[in-house]
Design an enzyme around this catalytic site. Structure first.
Site, short mmCIF file in Angstrom:
data_model
loop_
_atom_site.label_atom_id
_atom_site.label_comp_id
_atom_site.label_asym_id
_atom_site.label_seq_id
_atom_site.Cartn_x
_atom_site.Cartn_y
_atom_site.Cartn_z
N ASN A 44 0.84 -1.20 0.00
CA ASN A 44 0.00 0.00 0.00
C ASN A 44 0.88 1.25 0.00
O ASN A 44 1.95 1.28 0.61
CB ASN A 44 -1.03 -0.01 1.14
CG ASN A 44 -0.47 -0.26 2.51
OD1 ASN A 44 0.61 -0.82 2.65
ND2 ASN A 44 -1.18 0.14 3.53
N GLU A 57 -2.85 -4.66 -3.28
CA GLU A 57 -3.33 -5.49 -4.41
C GLU A 57 -3.29 -4.70 -5.70
O GLU A 57 -2.94 -5.23 -6.77
CB GLU A 57 -4.77 -5.95 -4.15
CG GLU A 57 -4.93 -6.88 -2.95
CD GLU A 57 -5.19 -6.12 -1.66
OE1 GLU A 57 -4.67 -5.00 -1.48
OE2 GLU A 57 -5.93 -6.65 -0.81
N CYS A 91 -10.61 -3.53 -4.69
CA CYS A 91 -9.59 -4.48 -5.15
C CYS A 91 -10.22 -5.81 -5.56
O CYS A 91 -9.71 -6.49 -6.45
CB CYS A 91 -8.52 -4.68 -4.07
SG CYS A 91 -7.41 -3.26 -3.98
N1 THU Z 1 -5.20 -1.92 2.43
C1 THU Z 1 -4.58 -2.66 1.45
O1 THU Z 1 -3.54 -2.27 0.93
N2 THU Z 1 -5.15 -3.83 1.08
C2 THU Z 1 -6.24 -4.40 1.69
O2 THU Z 1 -6.63 -5.49 1.31
C3 THU Z 1 -6.92 -3.68 2.78
C4 THU Z 1 -6.45 -2.31 3.04
C5 THU Z 1 -4.57 -0.68 2.86
C6 THU Z 1 -5.22 0.60 2.42
C7 THU Z 1 -4.71 1.57 3.47
O3 THU Z 1 -3.41 2.03 3.07
C8 THU Z 1 -4.53 0.72 4.71
O4 THU Z 1 -4.53 -0.62 4.27
C9 THU Z 1 -5.64 0.93 5.75
O5 THU Z 1 -6.87 0.79 5.18
#
Ligand code: THU
Length: 135
Positions: A44, A57, A91
């Site tokens: 992320n 993702e 996602c």
């Molecule tokens: N996040 C992801 O990268 N993937 C997921 O499957 C769930 C959430 C991230 C988005 C944000 O940067 C942080 O987790 C908190 O929501």
């Protein structure tokens, strides 16, 4: 967990170490195996303008597409949470662009895979390109 799954876990683990998550404090790593067997990972990447951040993702999918590939065979999401972390709604839809409902989705914590589900279970009734046909 098979050796293939372990390779996904390791790739997600490495990517998660590079997550840019200063606002949520919630680093996430994702790794997918494309139909050709290659692994693509993402983390992320948050932004001071909060809505501009993107999920792990999304990064993994973008890396696969940039490499010229269009089919996901398996995906693993790694985060540290009491409950296994599932891909967010957006996602799920992004995964559905490049995979069918039988896609294996591994949900992992720092210690390893906790659960295996499918895209069909996570996103029943996905909107698809077939819906774009006019009646
Ligand atoms: N996040 C992801 O990268 N993937 C997921 O499957 C769930 C959430 C991230 C988005 C944000 O940067 C942080 O987790 C908190 O929501």
């Amino acid at each position: 967990m098979t050796a293939d799954d372990d390779a996904l876990f390791q790739a997600a683990h490495r990517a998660r170490a590079n997550a840019h998550a200063p606002y949520s404090g919630f680093p996430v790593g994702a790794a997918l195996r494309s139909a050709s067997g290659e692994i693509f990972a993402g983390c992320n990447v948050e932004n001071a303008a909060y809505p501009e951040g993107c999920c792990a993702e999304t990064g993994a999918i973008a890396a696969m597409v940039a490499a010229g590939q269009r089919s996901i065979a398996a995906v693993l999401v790694l985060a540290d949470s009491p409950d296994p972390v599932t891909p967010c709604g957006g996602c799920r839809q992004r995964l559905a662009e490049f995979a069918g409902p039988s896609l294996s989705v591994f949900l992992a914590g720092p210690e390893g895979v906790r659960e295996c589900t499918t895209l069909g279970a996570l996103l029943p009734g996905a909107f698809a390109r077939t819906h774009l046909a006019r009646g």
